[in-house]
Design a protein around this motif. Structure first.
Motif, PDB file in Angstrom:
ATOM      1  N   ILE A  25       5.127   6.537  -1.717  1.00 48.11           N
ATOM      2  CA  ILE A  25       4.921   5.985  -0.377  1.00 48.11           C
ATOM      3  C   ILE A  25       5.147   4.484  -0.503  1.00 48.11           C
ATOM      4  N   VAL A  26       6.148   3.945   0.164  1.00 47.75           N
ATOM      5  CA  VAL A  26       6.623   2.592  -0.106  1.00 47.75           C
ATOM      6  C   VAL A  26       6.582   1.724   1.146  1.00 47.75           C
ATOM      7  N   ARG A  27       6.551   0.394   0.913  1.00 43.31           N
ATOM      8  CA  ARG A  27       6.727  -0.558   1.997  1.00 43.31           C
ATOM      9  C   ARG A  27       8.188  -0.582   2.415  1.00 43.31           C
ATOM     10  N   GLU A  28       8.457  -1.181   3.569  1.00 43.86           N
ATOM     11  CA  GLU A  28       9.805  -1.178   4.119  1.00 43.86           C
ATOM     12  C   GLU A  28      10.756  -1.999   3.257  1.00 43.86           C
ATOM     13  N   LYS A  29      12.014  -1.601   3.239  1.00 42.41           N
ATOM     14  CA  LYS A  29      13.038  -2.338   2.497  1.00 42.41           C
ATOM     15  C   LYS A  29      13.097  -3.787   3.004  1.00 42.41           C
ATOM     16  N   GLY A  30      13.225  -4.717   2.063  1.00 42.61           N
ATOM     17  CA  GLY A  30      13.270  -6.131   2.409  1.00 42.61           C
ATOM     18  C   GLY A  30      11.922  -6.817   2.331  1.00 42.61           C
ATOM     19  N   LEU A  44      14.353   7.203  -7.462  1.00 40.31           N
ATOM     20  CA  LEU A  44      13.026   7.153  -6.846  1.00 40.31           C
ATOM     21  C   LEU A  44      12.952   8.132  -5.676  1.00 40.31           C
ATOM     22  N   ARG A  45      11.907   8.935  -5.667  1.00 41.79           N
ATOM     23  CA  ARG A  45      11.727   9.923  -4.599  1.00 41.79           C
ATOM     24  C   ARG A  45      10.812   9.323  -3.528  1.00 41.79           C
ATOM     25  N   VAL A  46      11.411   8.811  -2.473  1.00 43.35           N
ATOM     26  CA  VAL A  46      10.654   8.174  -1.395  1.00 43.35           C
ATOM     27  C   VAL A  46      10.220   9.224  -0.386  1.00 43.35           C
ATOM     28  N   ALA A  47       8.915   9.439  -0.318  1.00 46.09           N
ATOM     29  CA  ALA A  47       8.380  10.418   0.635  1.00 46.09           C
ATOM     30  C   ALA A  47       8.197   9.804   2.014  1.00 46.09           C
ATOM     31  N   MET A  48       7.721   8.547   2.036  1.00 50.07           N
ATOM     32  CA  MET A  48       7.496   7.853   3.305  1.00 50.07           C
ATOM     33  C   MET A  48       7.722   6.361   3.113  1.00 50.07           C
ATOM     34  N   GLU A  49       8.243   5.705   4.143  1.00 46.58           N
ATOM     35  CA  GLU A  49       8.391   4.255   4.170  1.00 46.58           C
ATOM     36  C   GLU A  49       7.535   3.735   5.310  1.00 46.58           C
ATOM     37  N   LYS A 106       5.265   0.339   7.044  1.00 46.36           N
ATOM     38  CA  LYS A 106       5.146  -1.111   7.091  1.00 46.36           C
ATOM     39  C   LYS A 106       3.740  -1.607   6.799  1.00 46.36           C
ATOM     40  N   SER A 107       2.746  -0.755   6.921  1.00 42.59           N
ATOM     41  CA  SER A 107       1.353  -1.166   6.765  1.00 42.59           C
ATOM     42  C   SER A 107       0.819  -0.803   5.382  1.00 42.59           C
ATOM     43  N   THR A 108       0.350  -1.807   4.638  1.00 45.81           N
ATOM     44  CA  THR A 108      -0.271  -1.539   3.338  1.00 45.81           C
ATOM     45  C   THR A 108      -1.525  -0.691   3.503  1.00 45.81           C
ATOM     46  N   GLU A 109      -2.298  -0.943   4.555  1.00 46.30           N
ATOM     47  CA  GLU A 109      -3.505  -0.155   4.786  1.00 46.30           C
ATOM     48  C   GLU A 109      -3.178   1.322   4.985  1.00 46.30           C
ATOM     49  N   THR A 110      -2.118   1.603   5.732  1.00 47.05           N
ATOM     50  CA  THR A 110      -1.730   2.996   5.948  1.00 47.05           C
ATOM     51  C   THR A 110      -1.240   3.631   4.658  1.00 47.05           C
ATOM     52  N   ILE A 111      -0.514   2.862   3.851  1.00 44.20           N
ATOM     53  CA  ILE A 111      -0.062   3.375   2.556  1.00 44.20           C
ATOM     54  C   ILE A 111      -1.266   3.758   1.704  1.00 44.20           C
ATOM     55  N   LYS A 112      -2.267   2.895   1.658  1.00 51.98           N
ATOM     56  CA  LYS A 112      -3.452   3.200   0.851  1.00 51.98           C
ATOM     57  C   LYS A 112      -4.129   4.480   1.320  1.00 51.98           C
ATOM     58  N   GLN A 113      -4.255   4.639   2.620  1.00 50.91           N
ATOM     59  CA  GLN A 113      -4.897   5.847   3.137  1.00 50.91           C
ATOM     60  C   GLN A 113      -4.085   7.097   2.815  1.00 50.91           C
ATOM     61  N   ALA A 114      -2.755   6.980   2.855  1.00 51.19           N
ATOM     62  CA  ALA A 114      -1.904   8.124   2.513  1.00 51.19           C
ATOM     63  C   ALA A 114      -2.048   8.478   1.035  1.00 51.19           C
ATOM     64  N   VAL A 115      -2.160   7.475   0.165  1.00 53.56           N
ATOM     65  CA  VAL A 115      -2.349   7.746  -1.266  1.00 53.56           C
ATOM     66  C   VAL A 115      -3.716   8.379  -1.499  1.00 53.56           C
ATOM     67  N   ILE A 116      -4.743   7.869  -0.847  1.00 56.47           N
ATOM     68  CA  ILE A 116      -6.083   8.448  -0.971  1.00 56.47           C
ATOM     69  C   ILE A 116      -6.065   9.920  -0.563  1.00 56.47           C
ATOM     70  N   ALA A 117      -5.250  10.249   0.450  1.00 54.15           N
ATOM     71  CA  ALA A 117      -5.124  11.632   0.916  1.00 54.15           C
ATOM     72  C   ALA A 117      -4.234  12.477   0.013  1.00 54.15           C
ATOM     73  N   ASN A 118      -3.778  11.898  -1.106  1.00 51.98           N
ATOM     74  CA  ASN A 118      -2.962  12.613  -2.101  1.00 51.98           C
ATOM     75  C   ASN A 118      -1.590  13.001  -1.553  1.00 51.98           C
ATOM     76  N   MET A 119      -1.037  12.169  -0.677  1.00 50.26           N
ATOM     77  CA  MET A 119       0.291  12.436  -0.136  1.00 50.26           C
ATOM     78  C   MET A 119       1.395  11.849  -1.009  1.00 50.26           C
ATOM     79  N   GLY A 120       1.000  11.081  -2.032  1.00 53.22           N
ATOM     80  CA  GLY A 120       1.967  10.472  -2.928  1.00 53.22           C
ATOM     81  C   GLY A 120       1.317   9.338  -3.692  1.00 53.22           C
ATOM     82  N   ILE A 121       2.122   8.631  -4.482  1.00 55.48           N
ATOM     83  CA  ILE A 121       1.646   7.468  -5.213  1.00 55.48           C
ATOM     84  C   ILE A 121       2.341   6.231  -4.654  1.00 55.48           C
TER      85      ILE A 121
END
Length: 322
Positions: free
Chosen positions: A194-199, A217-222, A224-239
Motif C-alpha cells: 500500500i503506497v503513497r502516490e507517485k511523485g 513491486l506488487r502495488v495493491a493500493m495507491e 494519498k493519505s498516510t493515515e489511511t495507509i496505516k489503517q489499511a496495514v493495520i487491517a492486514n490489507m498489505g504492507i
C-alpha cells in the motif's frame, strides 16, 4: 474592480491553483460555500466570469487567466510589504511563514511550539502540503522556508539537512513475516504494498530505498493519505514503506510492527529549504538556526524513533520484531 478585496484575490488564486473549490476550501480552512461566495463577489467586481464548468471539472476563463496573473502579483506585493515590516520588527512581532510535507505532521507542530515558547509574540503561518504543492509554494515565493526530504532539483535554492529521517517497512502485528530476522528484500516480491502516490516524497524515498532490488513491486493500493495507509496495514490489507516518524505511535501501542528487512531502515534526511535570493526576515532566519541547532534532538525527543529502532537491552521490546 476598486471594491475587490485582498481576501477575494487570495481565495480566487487558491481555487485557480487547484482548479477545485473543495481543495481550496480545505487549504484555506473555510467551508466550500464561503469559498464560492468570495469568488462570486470577485466576479461581480470584475464584471466577467472567472471560471467555467465543463462536466465535473472547472477551468479558468480568459478573464480568469488574466485575473490570476494580476492576483498573484498583488498578493506578492503584500507579502513583500509584510517582509519589510517584519525586518523592522525583528523576531518578536514577526510572522513565520513555513511549509512542510505531510510526513512532518507528526512532530512539526511541537517543534513550532518549542520555537514560539522561546520567542515572544511570533505570528505563525504553517502550510502542510504534498511534495508537488510544496514545490509550487517555493516556486511562487509563497513561503519563506520549506521542510522536506528531497530538495528540489533545477530550482535556485539553498538546502541544508538538519535531522535524520528513517524509513521502515511496516506490517500488521500478526503478519507472517513479523518476528523473522534479516529478511531479504526479494522476499517481499509477492507481498501487496500500500503506497503513497507517485511523485510524493514517500514514493521517491521508496524507490531509492529499494534501489532496483525490488523491480516487480506488487502495488495493491495507491493512497494519498498516510493515515489511511496505516489503517489499511493495520487491517492486514498489505504492507507499507513509511517514514518511521509517521508510525511511532502505532509502534508503541502495538498496532503496527516493523519488518526486519536487510538494508533497512533507509536513512535519509530532513532539509530546510529556501530560495537562494530570498530575503529571509529575522524570524525565519531564527527558525532556520533553531532547526539546525536543535531540530534533530527535538524530533528524537518528540517521536522517540531512535529508541524504538535501537532499544537498549534493558528496554522492553517496542516492535514485534525486536
Amino acid at each position: 474592480m476598486k471594491n475587490a478585496t485582498l481576501r477575494q484575490l487570495k481565495v480566487f488564486e487558491t481555487v485557480a491553483r487547484h482548479l477545485s473549490f473543495s481543495r481550496a476550501a480545505e487549504e484555506l480552512h473555510l467551508t466550500q460555500p464561503a469559498v464560492s461566495t468570495q469568488v462570486r463577489q470577485l466576479e461581480h467586481h470584475v464584471g466577467l466570469p472567472l471560471f467555467e464548468q465543463l462536466g465535473k471539472k472547472i477551468y479558468l476563463t480568459p478573464a480568469g487567466v488574466e485575473m490570476l496573473h494580476y492576483s498573484r502579483s498583488i498578493i506578492q506585493q503584500f507579502r513583500e510589504a509584510e517582509d519589510a515590516m517584519a525586518q523592522l520588527r525583528g523576531i518578536s512581532g514577526g510572522r513565520l511563514n513555513v511549509a512542510v510535507i505531510s510526513a512532518g505532521d507528526y512532530f512539526f507542530p511541537r517543534l513550532l511550539a518549542e520555537f514560539i515558547s522561546r520567542h515572544d509574540d511570533v505570528a505563525l503561518n504553517l502550510a502542510v502540503h504534498n511534495r508537488e504543492e510544496l514545490l509550487h509554494q517555493l516556486a511562487g515565493n509563497m513561503t519563506d522556508l520549506a521542510v522536506m526530504v528531497r530538495p528540489p532539483e533545477g530550482m535556485d535554492t539553498i538546502n541544508e539537512s538538519f535531522a535524520p529521517h528513517p524509513y521502515v517497512i511496516v506490517a500488521a502485528p500478526d503478519h507472517p513475516l513479523v518476528g523473522k530476522r534479516r529478511i531479504p528484500l526479494a522476499a517481499l516480491a509477492d507481498e501487496p504494498f500500500i503506497v503513497r502516490e507517485k511523485g510524493s516524497d514517500t514514493w521517491n524515498s521508496m524507490q531509492e530505498g529499494f534501489a532496483g532490488r525490488l523491480t516487480n513491486l506488487r502495488v495493491a493500493m495507491e493512497i494519498k493519505s498516510t493515515e489511511t495507509i496505516k489503517q489499511a496495514v493495520i487491517a492486514n490489507m498489505g504492507i507499507a514503506f513509511l517514514s518511521a516518524h509517521t508510525v511511532a505511535l502505532e509502534l508503541r501501542t502495538g498496532h503496527l510492527a516493523v519488518l526486519d528487512i536487510e538494508g533497512f531502515p533507509v536513512m535519509l534526511n530532513w532539509y530546510v529549504v529556501h530560495r537562494k535570493n530570498k530575503r529571509l526576515p529575522p524570524v525565519a532566519l531564527a527558525f532556520k538556526h533553531f532547526l539546525m541547532e536543535d531540530g534533530a534532538t527535538l524530533i528524537e525527543r518528540i517521536t522517540g524513533v531512535d529508541t524504538l529502532l535501537h532499544p537498549r537491552a534493558s528496554d522492553p521490546p517496542a516492535f514485534a520484531h525486536v
